[in-house]
Design an enzyme around this catalytic site. Structure first.
Site, PDB file in Angstrom:
ATOM      1  N   ARG A  70       0.604  -1.287  -0.059  1.00 15.01           N
ATOM      2  CA  ARG A  70      -0.167  -0.035  -0.148  1.00 15.01           C
ATOM      3  C   ARG A  70       0.729   1.380  -0.442  1.00 15.01           C
ATOM      4  NH1 ARG A  70      -2.393   0.398   4.603  1.00 15.01           N
ATOM      5  NH2 ARG A  70      -1.317  -0.973   6.034  1.00 15.01           N
ATOM      6  N   TYR A 198      -1.980  -3.135  -7.274  1.00 18.78           N
ATOM      7  CA  TYR A 198      -1.139  -4.116  -5.812  1.00 18.78           C
ATOM      8  C   TYR A 198      -2.183  -4.141  -5.087  1.00 18.78           C
ATOM      9  CZ  TYR A 198       0.897  -6.461  -2.284  1.00 18.78           C
ATOM     10  OH  TYR A 198       1.923  -7.330  -1.433  1.00 18.78           O
ATOM     11  N   LYS A 207      -9.734  -2.114   1.656  1.00 22.51           N
ATOM     12  CA  LYS A 207      -9.429  -1.584   2.538  1.00 22.51           C
ATOM     13  C   LYS A 207     -10.268  -0.085   2.206  1.00 22.51           C
ATOM     14  CE  LYS A 207      -7.636  -3.956   5.115  1.00 22.51           C
ATOM     15  NZ  LYS A 207      -5.851  -4.199   4.961  1.00 22.51           N
ATOM     16  N   HIS A 227     -10.632  -2.280  11.104  1.00 18.71           N
ATOM     17  CA  HIS A 227      -9.526  -3.417  10.917  1.00 18.71           C
ATOM     18  C   HIS A 227      -9.462  -4.533  11.465  1.00 18.71           C
ATOM     19  CE1 HIS A 227      -5.091  -3.554   8.797  1.00 18.71           C
ATOM     20  NE2 HIS A 227      -6.093  -4.336   9.296  1.00 18.71           N
ATOM     21  N   SER A 249      -1.603  -3.939  10.116  1.00 18.45           N
ATOM     22  CA  SER A 249      -1.102  -4.576   8.739  1.00 18.45           C
ATOM     23  C   SER A 249       0.093  -5.655   8.991  1.00 18.45           C
ATOM     24  CB  SER A 249      -0.944  -3.833   7.683  1.00 18.45           C
ATOM     25  OG  SER A 249      -2.179  -3.504   7.367  1.00 18.45           O
ATOM     26  N   CYS A 251       0.814  -8.309  11.443  1.00 19.45           N
ATOM     27  CA  CYS A 251       1.190  -8.485  13.156  1.00 19.45           C
ATOM     28  C   CYS A 251       0.617  -9.650  13.014  1.00 19.45           C
ATOM     29  CB  CYS A 251       1.283  -6.863  13.817  1.00 19.45           C
ATOM     30  SG  CYS A 251       0.783  -5.631  13.487  1.00 19.45           S
ATOM     31  N   GLY A 252      -0.053 -10.688  12.957  1.00 21.73           N
ATOM     32  CA  GLY A 252      -0.329 -11.510  13.292  1.00 21.73           C
ATOM     33  C   GLY A 252      -1.719 -11.663  12.874  1.00 21.73           C
ATOM     34  N   ASP A 276      -9.479 -10.020   8.586  1.00 24.93           N
ATOM     35  CA  ASP A 276      -8.840  -8.531   8.393  1.00 24.93           C
ATOM     36  C   ASP A 276      -9.716  -7.121   8.693  1.00 24.93           C
ATOM     37  OD1 ASP A 276      -6.560  -7.010   8.139  1.00 24.93           O
ATOM     38  OD2 ASP A 276      -7.721  -6.750   5.805  1.00 24.93           O
ATOM     39  N   ASN A 363       6.245  -8.482   1.760  1.00 24.42           N
ATOM     40  CA  ASN A 363       5.106  -8.805   1.424  1.00 24.42           C
ATOM     41  C   ASN A 363       3.947  -9.509   0.223  1.00 24.42           C
ATOM     42  OD1 ASN A 363       2.472  -7.387   2.742  1.00 24.42           O
ATOM     43  ND2 ASN A 363       2.712  -5.719   1.088  1.00 24.42           N
ATOM     44  N   ARG A 365       1.970 -12.188  -0.721  1.00 27.55           N
ATOM     45  CA  ARG A 365       0.785 -12.041   0.441  1.00 27.55           C
ATOM     46  C   ARG A 365       0.254 -13.913  -1.122  1.00 27.55           C
ATOM     47  NH1 ARG A 365      -1.754  -8.902   3.268  1.00 27.55           N
ATOM     48  NH2 ARG A 365       0.122  -7.610   3.818  1.00 27.55           N
ATOM     49  N   TYR A 489       1.759 -17.337  18.981  1.00 31.63           N
ATOM     50  CA  TYR A 489       0.794 -18.026  18.473  1.00 31.63           C
ATOM     51  C   TYR A 489       0.127 -19.172  18.626  1.00 31.63           C
ATOM     52  CZ  TYR A 489       4.419 -16.914  15.070  1.00 31.63           C
ATOM     53  OH  TYR A 489       5.737 -15.602  13.980  1.00 31.63           O
ATOM     54  N   GLY A 490       0.140 -20.713  18.863  1.00 33.01           N
ATOM     55  CA  GLY A 490      -1.243 -21.322  19.234  1.00 33.01           C
ATOM     56  C   GLY A 490      -0.527 -21.272  20.577  1.00 33.01           C
ATOM     57  N   ASN A 492      -0.849 -18.649  22.188  1.00 29.68           N
ATOM     58  CA  ASN A 492      -1.887 -16.988  22.617  1.00 29.68           C
ATOM     59  C   ASN A 492      -3.328 -17.620  23.158  1.00 29.68           C
ATOM     60  OD1 ASN A 492       0.430 -15.179  21.819  1.00 29.68           O
ATOM     61  ND2 ASN A 492      -0.381 -15.038  19.726  1.00 29.68           N
TER      62      ASN A 492
HETATM   63  O1  SAT Z   1      -3.265  -4.062   0.800  1.00 29.71           O
HETATM   64  S1  SAT Z   1      -3.793  -4.489   1.397  1.00 29.71           S
HETATM   65  O2  SAT Z   1      -4.021  -3.080   2.601  1.00 29.71           O
HETATM   66  O3  SAT Z   1      -4.980  -5.719   1.007  1.00 29.71           O
HETATM   67  C1  SAT Z   1      -3.273  -5.804   2.401  1.00 29.71           C
HETATM   68  C2  SAT Z   1      -2.810  -4.648   4.133  1.00 29.71           C
HETATM   69  O4  SAT Z   1      -1.978  -3.941   4.505  1.00 29.71           O
HETATM   70  O5  SAT Z   1      -2.670  -5.102   5.331  1.00 29.71           O
HETATM   71 MN    MN Z   2      -5.141  -5.497   6.990  1.00 33.15          MN
END
Ligand code: SAT
Ligand code: MN
Length: 580
Positions: A70, A198, A207, A227, A249, A251-252, A276, A363, A365, A489-490, A492
């Site tokens: 982004r 992208y 978004k 978000h 974004s 961060c898990g 998300d 990044n 995906r 991870y698990g 948590n």
């Molecule tokens: O690029 S996106 O906005 O779809 C993914 C993200 O940054 O959370």
């Molecule tokens: Mn996001």
């Protein structure tokens, strides 16, 4: 604003006149349409087939090397008055924005196909669902929207019947970062995006629509567009509790939403509703109910493996579009964090060399339909959504913030959300690893002035009688040597168990000026966990001096938003500061 089919056709025609495509194709998300698109993209090199034996129906897309995240510095909110957008947004007057866009858009689709994508955000039957139509010249966008949204012939029928929709105009243009704009016109229900193909810049349903435009609408209409992931946690006693959690974004969120319970938690189940975005409405019972507007995931690939996220790892072995990963000699996708395999071609399509940097873009995906997730919750399709018991705020904080902290009341919880800060990641262009303030993880996504947004958060108190409890979590605290103190991870789920107990009112907590902490020796389930006692001490250590500095810094941050920061938040901040 078009709100009928005639107006839709007019708009498509006008847009085509400006962009001058070779042809126009209306899309409905069907298998047949996908076959055609796929063959076309394989021919033009927009897609590459991956190993059909081990990764059936999986494809690789390589975006332009300058177009991998982004672009917040090129993203604008275009309202008549600048103060509507607030200091949290870049602002451009609508007329100037339209003019700039028109200039770049003129003739931009010459020789290309203009695709019209009618889509629905939220379950088709949900009273909270919203329609949108994206016009694009990118077949990759169509392929992703087919997985990420509900594309269905019924949408055009609903538009015929007069239902409103958000308009999105998108072209990859010439991919020149100097001629790239992501423009939002909340009062016109319109998004215009040019120069990027992208993710969040181009999949306008995500978004742009479901957060920036929707947050604006939500404020007018008394709901929330956030978000946040949505996850159901079901203890062995049966009842499922739903949590919504806001993390910036990369961060898990995806990992937490698909968590697999560790060995000690036999009989527990975790159900993914969303990874998300959450749309939260007040139900007739006074609780907050959440729907996930999306129907698919656009998740970060690096770091995903059988240990960190077994559900995602299994899920992305079929019917997945990979963007910007590396490839092995066996023509399988490869990324950093996979314990096996060797990259031979990097994300840019070059022979892999360690000196070029990571093999997969940080990044990179995956795009997949949610239903392929083994933990997918069938309640994702419930028209009224799922009831939320707790809201979590989290970020990457190497210091200061304990593993978990409960707010004392709604106002304090909103202040916690305002105080969210995190190290920047590769999800947005710019420097990574710098701690920046990211209230509610919405800094890049709130479509209006943050001061008004916080007022809106506080106002939920007057509208809902049974609001969720608010918690702050931090899986990323480090020791002096920069090592993570918590396995994450698990594991948590141990923290989530405590959160559920707090919601049920079955465990006490230790009060501190900054919130409630578990009495971890007795209340946090630490069975079979290999974390040394010193690390636990440190994970929960409240450094009063550091917190004073934190609140001073938050106070300074607030002053950028004055005079619109709600007095209740300023008073809460001052009270905590005094107590410290
Ligand atoms: O690029 S996106 O906005 O779809 C993914 C993200 O940054 O959370
Ligand atoms: Mn996001």
């Amino acid at each position: 604003m078009p709100d009928s089919f005639e107006q839709l056709s007019d708009w498509v025609e006008r847009t085509a006149q400006k962009a001058q495509p070779e042809r126009v194709q209306w899309c409905d998300g069907s298998e047949q349409e996908w076959e055609g698109l796929k063959q076309e993209m394989l021919k033009t090199g927009h897609l590459h087939t991956l190993n059909p034996e081990t990764f059936p129906e999986c494809y690789l897309h390589r975006s332009h090397p300058d177009d991998v995240a982004r672009v917040e510095h090129l993203t604008y909110i275009c309202t008549p008055r600048q103060e509507e957008a607030g200091p949290n947004n870049r602002w451009m007057p609508p007329q100037e924005a339209h003019e700039r866009f028109e200039t770049l858009f003129a003739g931009c689709m010459k020789g290309r196909t203009l695709y019209v994508i009618p889509y629905c955000m939220g379950p088709l039957q949900s009273p909270w669902s919203q329609l949108g139509v994206e016009i694009t010249d990118s077949p990759y966008v169509v392929a992703n929207m087919r997985l990420m949204t509900r594309m269905d012939p019924v949408i055009l029928k609903r538009i015929h019947a007069g239902e409103n929709f958000v308009r999105g105009e998108h072209s990859v243009g010439n991919l020149n970062p100097e001629q790239r704009y992501i423009l939002h016109f909340p009062q016109e229900n319109l998004i215009q995006s040019i120069g990027s193909g992208y993710g969040g810049n181009a999949l306008l349903s995500k978004k742009c629509h479901s957060l920036r435009i929707a947050s604006w609408q939500a404020r007018q209409e008394g709901w929330m567009a956030e978000h946040m992931l949505i996850v159901g946690v079901q203890p062995p006693d049966g009842e499922t509790y739903y949590l919504a959690a806001a993390f910036p974004s990369a961060c898990g969120k995806t990992n937490l939403s698909m968590l697999v319970p560790p060995e000690t938690f036999r009989g527990w189940k975790v159900w993914t509703v969303g990874d998300d975005i959450a749309w939260l409405h007040i139900g007739a019972d006074g609780r907050l109910w959440a729907v996930n507007p999306e129907a698919g995931y656009f998740g970060v690939v690096p770091g995903t493996n059988a240990k960190t996220n077994p559900n995602a790892y299994q899920m992305i072995h079929r019917q997945t579009i990979y963007t910007n990963v590396a490839v092995t000699a066996e023509n399988e996708p490869w990324w950093e964090g996979l314990p096996q395999g060797q990259p031979v071609v990097d994300w840019q399509g070059r022979p892999y060399q360690a000196t070029h940097g990571p093999a997969a873009h940080p990044n990179s995906r995956f795009t997949t339909r949610s239903r392929l997730n083994p933990a997918w919750s069938p309640h994702s399709e419930d028209p009224q959504g799922v009831p939320i018991s707790a809201i979590l705020f989290g970020g990457r904080r190497p210091h200061l913030v304990p593993l978990v902290l409960e707010s004392k009341n709604w106002i304090h919880g909103v202040l916690m959300g305002c105080g969210l800060a995190s190290e920047t990641t590769a999800a947005a262009s710019g420097k990574t690893g710098v701690v920046r303030r990211d209230p509610m993880a919405m800094l890049p996504f709130c479509g209006y002035h943050f001061g008004d947004y916080w007022t809106h958060w506080l106002s939920m108190q007057d509208r809902a009688t049974r609001l969720p409890r608010i918690f702050q979590v931090n899986w990323f605290r480090q020791d002096r040597n920069g090592r993570y103190l918590w396995p994450g991870y698990g594991e948590n789920l141990r923290v989530i168990q405590w959160i559920l107990e707090r919601c049920k009112g079955t465990v006490p907590a230790r009060e501190t000026p900054v919130g409630y902490l578990p009495e971890f020796e007795c209340d946090l389930n630490l069975g079979n966990l290999d974390v040394p006692p010193e690390a636990l001490q440190e994970l929960f250590f409240i450094d009063a001096e550091a917190w004073k500095r934190e609140y001073d810094d938050l106070g300074n941050f607030f002053s950028e938003y004055s005079p619109r920061v709600p007095a209740a938040l300023q008073e809460q901040l001052a009270a905590i500061r005094r107590e410290l």
